[in-house]
Design a protein around this motif. Structure first.
Motif, PDB file in Angstrom:
ATOM      1  N   SER A  94       1.042  -1.101   0.026  1.00  0.00           N
ATOM      2  CA  SER A  94       0.058   0.065   0.382  1.00  0.00           C
ATOM      3  C   SER A  94       0.661   1.541   0.435  1.00  0.00           C
ATOM      4  N   ILE A  95       2.236   1.206   0.775  1.00  0.00           N
ATOM      5  CA  ILE A  95       2.976   2.279   0.889  1.00  0.00           C
ATOM      6  C   ILE A  95       3.562   2.523  -0.569  1.00  0.00           C
ATOM      7  N   LEU A  96       3.854   1.569  -1.198  1.00  0.00           N
ATOM      8  CA  LEU A  96       4.658   1.612  -2.525  1.00  0.00           C
ATOM      9  C   LEU A  96       3.636   2.083  -3.366  1.00  0.00           C
ATOM     10  N   LYS A  97       2.279   2.067  -3.695  1.00  0.00           N
ATOM     11  CA  LYS A  97       1.411   2.299  -4.275  1.00  0.00           C
ATOM     12  C   LYS A  97       0.887   3.757  -4.672  1.00  0.00           C
ATOM     13  N   ASN A  98       1.391   4.230  -3.243  1.00  0.00           N
ATOM     14  CA  ASN A  98       0.619   5.256  -2.240  1.00  0.00           C
ATOM     15  C   ASN A  98       1.926   6.616  -2.894  1.00  0.00           C
ATOM     16  N   ASP A  99       1.759   7.370  -3.696  1.00  0.00           N
ATOM     17  CA  ASP A  99       2.619   8.182  -4.451  1.00  0.00           C
ATOM     18  C   ASP A  99       3.026   9.608  -2.889  1.00  0.00           C
ATOM     19  N   SER A 100       1.590   9.737  -2.189  1.00  0.00           N
ATOM     20  CA  SER A 100       1.727  10.322  -1.351  1.00  0.00           C
ATOM     21  C   SER A 100       2.662  10.151   0.542  1.00  0.00           C
ATOM     22  N   ILE A 139       3.067  -2.771   8.321  1.00  0.00           N
ATOM     23  CA  ILE A 139       4.112  -1.740   8.863  1.00  0.00           C
ATOM     24  C   ILE A 139       3.091  -1.213  10.069  1.00  0.00           C
ATOM     25  N   ASP A 140       3.884  -1.045  11.576  1.00  0.00           N
ATOM     26  CA  ASP A 140       2.999  -0.712  12.358  1.00  0.00           C
ATOM     27  C   ASP A 140       2.851   0.560  12.113  1.00  0.00           C
ATOM     28  N   GLU A 141       2.890   1.483  13.409  1.00  0.00           N
ATOM     29  CA  GLU A 141       2.516   2.530  13.340  1.00  0.00           C
ATOM     30  C   GLU A 141       4.350   3.582  14.100  1.00  0.00           C
ATOM     31  N   ASN A 142       5.020   2.776  13.956  1.00  0.00           N
ATOM     32  CA  ASN A 142       5.639   3.138  14.611  1.00  0.00           C
ATOM     33  C   ASN A 142       6.954   3.116  14.112  1.00  0.00           C
ATOM     34  N   ASN A 143       6.074   2.049  12.209  1.00  0.00           N
ATOM     35  CA  ASN A 143       7.106   2.069  11.165  1.00  0.00           C
ATOM     36  C   ASN A 143       7.699   0.958  11.298  1.00  0.00           C
ATOM     37  N   VAL A 144       7.841  -0.141  11.800  1.00  0.00           N
ATOM     38  CA  VAL A 144       8.007  -1.468  12.014  1.00  0.00           C
ATOM     39  C   VAL A 144       8.142  -2.177  11.492  1.00  0.00           C
ATOM     40  N   LEU A 145       8.604  -2.565  10.937  1.00  0.00           N
ATOM     41  CA  LEU A 145       8.155  -3.880   9.506  1.00  0.00           C
ATOM     42  C   LEU A 145       8.176  -5.496  10.247  1.00  0.00           C
ATOM     43  N   LYS A 146       6.694  -6.168   9.600  1.00  0.00           N
ATOM     44  CA  LYS A 146       7.062  -7.814  10.270  1.00  0.00           C
ATOM     45  C   LYS A 146       6.168  -8.351   9.126  1.00  0.00           C
ATOM     46  N   ILE A 147       7.086  -9.712   9.126  1.00  0.00           N
ATOM     47  CA  ILE A 147       6.442 -10.208   7.924  1.00  0.00           C
ATOM     48  C   ILE A 147       5.463 -11.411   8.078  1.00  0.00           C
ATOM     49  N   ALA A 148       4.342 -11.782   7.663  1.00  0.00           N
ATOM     50  CA  ALA A 148       2.983 -11.897   7.957  1.00  0.00           C
ATOM     51  C   ALA A 148       2.980 -13.388   6.183  1.00  0.00           C
ATOM     52  N   ASP A 149       2.002 -13.372   7.019  1.00  0.00           N
ATOM     53  CA  ASP A 149       0.878 -14.479   5.736  1.00  0.00           C
ATOM     54  C   ASP A 149       2.112 -15.494   5.772  1.00  0.00           C
ATOM     55  N   PHE A 150       1.749 -16.582   6.667  1.00  0.00           N
ATOM     56  CA  PHE A 150       2.901 -17.562   6.930  1.00  0.00           C
ATOM     57  C   PHE A 150       2.178 -19.051   5.836  1.00  0.00           C
ATOM     58  N   GLY A 151       0.814 -19.206   5.607  1.00  0.00           N
ATOM     59  CA  GLY A 151       0.193 -20.041   4.447  1.00  0.00           C
ATOM     60  C   GLY A 151       0.551 -21.153   3.432  1.00  0.00           C
ATOM     61  N   LEU A 152       1.736 -20.409   3.138  1.00  0.00           N
ATOM     62  CA  LEU A 152       2.762 -21.182   2.582  1.00  0.00           C
ATOM     63  C   LEU A 152       4.034 -21.550   2.789  1.00  0.00           C
ATOM     64  N   ALA A 153       4.582 -20.875   4.438  1.00  0.00           N
ATOM     65  CA  ALA A 153       5.451 -21.675   5.106  1.00  0.00           C
ATOM     66  C   ALA A 153       5.896 -23.203   4.941  1.00  0.00           C
ATOM     67  N   ARG A 154       7.472 -23.489   4.896  1.00  0.00           N
ATOM     68  CA  ARG A 154       7.252 -25.134   5.107  1.00  0.00           C
ATOM     69  C   ARG A 154       8.887 -25.189   5.653  1.00  0.00           C
ATOM     70  N   ILE A 155       8.307 -26.339   7.232  1.00  0.00           N
ATOM     71  CA  ILE A 155       9.483 -26.493   7.892  1.00  0.00           C
ATOM     72  C   ILE A 155      10.238 -27.240   7.257  1.00  0.00           C
ATOM     73  N   TYR A 156      11.927 -27.364   7.649  1.00  0.00           N
ATOM     74  CA  TYR A 156      13.141 -27.610   5.832  1.00  0.00           C
ATOM     75  C   TYR A 156      13.555 -28.161   6.814  1.00  0.00           C
ATOM     76  N   SER A 157      14.605 -28.757   6.608  1.00  0.00           N
ATOM     77  CA  SER A 157      16.523 -28.945   6.435  1.00  0.00           C
ATOM     78  C   SER A 157      17.203 -29.180   5.639  1.00  0.00           C
ATOM     79  N   GLN A 158      17.865 -28.215   5.808  1.00  0.00           N
ATOM     80  CA  GLN A 158      18.828 -28.163   4.815  1.00  0.00           C
ATOM     81  C   GLN A 158      19.597 -30.185   4.119  1.00  0.00           C
ATOM     82  N   ASN A 159      19.746 -30.849   5.417  1.00  0.00           N
ATOM     83  CA  ASN A 159      19.989 -32.539   5.196  1.00  0.00           C
ATOM     84  C   ASN A 159      19.108 -33.070   4.767  1.00  0.00           C
TER      85      ASN A 159
END
Length: 307
Positions: A94-100, A139-159
């Motif tokens: 929403s921020i990137l789409k808002n020129d203001s 983005i919250d009111e203090n301008n802190v960014l947080k990652i959301a929407d874990f619907g496609l997330a997977r627990i994995y192991s490199q091994n």
């Protein structure tokens, strides 16, 4: 829609709706705080248990990081489950789409740092997000960014030698190994997406915005040039590599892709992530050690200006 649930949450308004559920703004009457409630189904339209719901809850239960959305509460409702999160007034989309709402260079660096710290935490505990994009970065009111929407997330192991669906991540942020149909991939798909998000913050428009997977690959090749088997040997074994043929492209320089005000350190970050070979992409920890971040204070929020 009911006004309240169990006397605790008072629904205020609908604020969004996506593939995995509807999001409502609500008041937590016990603490007087505004929250966001994501209503998700426990079953798919075919009557099967919804894997995206299970994955989201499982992933969030593993995360304790200030740059990842916290799951505050879960309760059953008439259609499935309601997941309660803190209310975030903005998305990066929403921020990137808002020129203001222009982004200063210090704000871009701050958002990039917070995103990378959150992803570094996830990868360290074995979670791939698989859908990093501006709409999933809140983005919250203090301008802190947080990652959301874990619907496609997977627990994995490199091994572990596991296979995953290549049909993950939104197309504009989908790594080339996914576009070529790979089912053997790892956390590097998130790093490609971060490179695309960072580039979009600098340009205010997506780096690759194809309407189809074929067009998406064509746009990647236009900028990076045709993939080289010498630089990425594994590409020869990807399911769709030999099925798709493109005209020869030498690629473009990053200086031509970005505005003239882009710095060498910013370009170095993009170049370290937008790499064909997943093994050559920087990890989140390596990216945070680039010169681009060396002047950042210990608390990434100190350099963040208000939106």
């Amino acid at each position: 829609m009911a006004d309240s649930v169990n006397g605790r949450y008072k629904y205020l308004q609908k604020i969004g709706e996506g593939v995995h559920g509807m999001v409502l703004k609500a008041q937590d009457l016990t603490i007087g705080k505004v929250v966001a409630i994501k209503k998700v189904s426990l079953r798919t339209k075919h009557g099967e248990i919804s894997l995206s719901t299970v994955r989201e809850i499982k992933a969030l239960q593993h995360c304790e990081c200030k740059y990842i959305m916290s799951l505050l509460d879960v309760f059953p409702d008439m259609t499935g489950l309601s997941l309660v999160f803190e209310f975030m007034p903005h998305t990066l989309y929403s921020i990137l789409k808002n020129d203001s709402m222009p982004l200063s260079r210090s704000t871009i660096r701050s958002y990039a740092s917070m995103l990378l710290h959150g992803v570094n935490y996830m990868h360290n505990i074995g979670i791939m997000h698989r859908d990093i994009k501006p709409a999933n970065l809140l983005i919250d009111e203090n301008n802190v960014l947080k990652i959301a929407d874990f619907g496609l997330a997977r627990i994995y192991s490199q091994n572990e030698d596991k296979s995953y669906s290549p049909q993950v991540a939104s197309r504009w942020y989908r790594a080339p190994e996914l576009l070529y149909g790979s089912s053997k991939y790892g956390s590097a798909v998130d790093m490609w997406a971060i490179g695309c998000v960072f580039a979009e913050m600098l340009r205010r428009v997506p780096l690759f915005n194809g309407n189809t997977d074929i067009e998406q690959l064509a746009l990647v090749i236009k900028i990076l040039g045709n993939p080289n088997i010498k630089d990425w040997p594994e590409i020869n074994s990807l399911p769709d590599f030999k099925k798709i043929h493109f005209s020869h492209s030498k690629g473009e320089s990053w200086q031509n892709v970005f505005p003239t005000c882009t710095t060498a350190n910013e370009i170095a970050l993009v170049d370290g992530l937008i790499q064909y070979n997943p093994k050559k992409r920087l990890t989140a920890a390596e990216t945070l050690n680039l010169d681009y971040f060396t002047q950042f204070d210990g608390d990434v929020r100190k350099s963040t200006s208000k939106i």
